[in-house]
Design a protein around this motif. Sequence first.
Motif, PDB file in Angstrom:
ATOM      1  N   LEU A  76     -21.003 -46.450  30.395  1.00  0.00           N
ATOM      2  CA  LEU A  76     -21.284 -47.048  29.189  1.00  0.00           C
ATOM      3  C   LEU A  76     -21.248 -47.390  28.535  1.00  0.00           C
ATOM      4  O   LEU A  76     -20.692 -48.731  27.643  1.00  0.00           O
ATOM      5  N   ALA A  77     -19.103 -47.584  27.987  1.00  0.00           N
ATOM      6  CA  ALA A  77     -18.783 -47.914  27.231  1.00  0.00           C
ATOM      7  C   ALA A  77     -18.668 -49.699  27.765  1.00  0.00           C
ATOM      8  O   ALA A  77     -18.874 -50.392  27.259  1.00  0.00           O
ATOM      9  N   VAL A  78     -18.520 -49.848  29.831  1.00  0.00           N
ATOM     10  CA  VAL A  78     -18.083 -50.983  29.609  1.00  0.00           C
ATOM     11  C   VAL A  78     -19.597 -51.777  29.341  1.00  0.00           C
ATOM     12  O   VAL A  78     -19.847 -52.562  29.216  1.00  0.00           O
ATOM     13  N   GLY A  79     -20.646 -51.230  29.447  1.00  0.00           N
ATOM     14  CA  GLY A  79     -21.410 -51.478  29.963  1.00  0.00           C
ATOM     15  C   GLY A  79     -21.988 -52.427  28.373  1.00  0.00           C
ATOM     16  O   GLY A  79     -22.399 -53.149  27.437  1.00  0.00           O
ATOM     17  N   ARG A  85     -20.642 -58.288  24.177  1.00  0.00           N
ATOM     18  CA  ARG A  85     -20.491 -59.977  24.132  1.00  0.00           C
ATOM     19  C   ARG A  85     -21.048 -60.863  24.314  1.00  0.00           C
ATOM     20  O   ARG A  85     -21.355 -61.780  23.750  1.00  0.00           O
ATOM     21  N   ARG A  86     -21.974 -60.267  25.533  1.00  0.00           N
ATOM     22  CA  ARG A  86     -23.193 -61.765  26.193  1.00  0.00           C
ATOM     23  C   ARG A  86     -24.354 -61.717  25.401  1.00  0.00           C
ATOM     24  O   ARG A  86     -25.309 -62.389  25.520  1.00  0.00           O
ATOM     25  N   VAL A  87     -24.595 -60.981  24.694  1.00  0.00           N
ATOM     26  CA  VAL A  87     -26.328 -61.082  23.698  1.00  0.00           C
ATOM     27  C   VAL A  87     -25.914 -60.236  22.489  1.00  0.00           C
ATOM     28  O   VAL A  87     -27.034 -60.969  21.991  1.00  0.00           O
ATOM     29  N   PHE A  88     -25.522 -59.510  22.109  1.00  0.00           N
ATOM     30  CA  PHE A  88     -25.780 -59.086  20.851  1.00  0.00           C
ATOM     31  C   PHE A  88     -24.987 -60.417  19.812  1.00  0.00           C
ATOM     32  O   PHE A  88     -25.915 -60.711  18.456  1.00  0.00           O
TER      33      PHE A  88
END
Length: 420
Positions: A76-79, A85-88
């Motif tokens: 969960l932490a990695v996700g 980084r990639r969306v928000f």
Amino acid sequence: MARPFRRARPCSCPVSDGGSEGLERNAGTCSCVLDDMENHPSPQPSEGCLAVAVRIPVRIVVFVLVVPVRVVWDLLAVGVKALGRRVFAPVWRGLVVIPFGWLYRAVLTPVGHAVCWVGRGIGAGIGALARGVGWVLATLVALPLVWLYRTVLTPLGRGTAWALKGIGLGLAWGIKGIAAALSWVLRAVFVWPWVALWRWVLAPLLRHGLLEPGAWLYRHVLTPVGHGLARLASLAAAGLALTGRGLAAVGALLLVVPALWLYRTVLTPLGRAVRVVVRETGAAFAHAWRAAGFVSRAAGRALKWLAWNLLGRPVRWVYVTLLTPVGHWVRDAVLRPVARVALAAGRAASETARSAGRATREALASARRTVRTARQDAWRALVGGPPREPAAHRARTLGSTTTASGAVPAPEISLSEAEG
């Protein structure tokens, strides 16, 4: 806790010169040997058997329970980090940072500069108006008032004060004499008779008729009675205190001693056992969480290695070995020639458009000249002479003077007469 080991200092005992044998023979009297013996760390207190018995099973059970939780937590932490980084972060930058930055630079900054410029202009105008009003007030109001105060009001006030001071002194002396006379009369009428009555009649009567009998009654009657009552109260308080101590001893024997026995015999060992279990359980959870972290990171590294060797390396080999040469060939053999052809076609089209524009402008100029010639011919046929149009750079004044530089009055005649 063991004391820190100190560096051995040189021995100053006389027996130390005799070597190791003399030191061993006199070990009981050598202070250096005693100091070295004191510097050794004291043994640690051994843990109880309950802690040793509880620790291993609890750690095994907790480790089995915590490992899946730690793996899910790491995933969960990695996700969440990747999603941030990639969306928000791009969404936040695209929806908030860039629009608000443009709004600040393109709208708010010019508006703020304009407001500041208008504010500075208004402030300068208000300051100039205030300075003008201040100058008017200082010149037309303050200076006349100061002159009136210094020239008229000050001498008038000083003369009035001198006159009032003299009148006040006279009135004060008169009022002081009248007050002294009235004071003497009032004391003679209202004070002195009452003082004499109190001193010679009422005071002896009160002293001999009330105070002396009351003092005799207090000294010979009330004081012995009070002492007796105080003695009885002290005896009653002593009896009540003795009764209270007896009841306290009985209560302690019936309540405190059993409670103390229960606390020492049952609750204290039970509390120590619970404390040991809770402490070992907490330590087991912490140890299992750290060990699960190591396991999770090792599993992640293993999965990363497998993904790289099974998917990343083949894809990279295909990209470097096959796709990159093909892409370079397509770029050099297809895209660049097509781009050059498109650029040449664009340039030819732009040249054609420029030529067409020039031809169109020339045709329009020729048409304007033809229309102008036809209009002149029609005017000459109707009027009988070449048309006369007023010059745009000359001023028409109709015979009157003008303030324009270089203007010459024109004759007041009509256009038809001028043409004739």
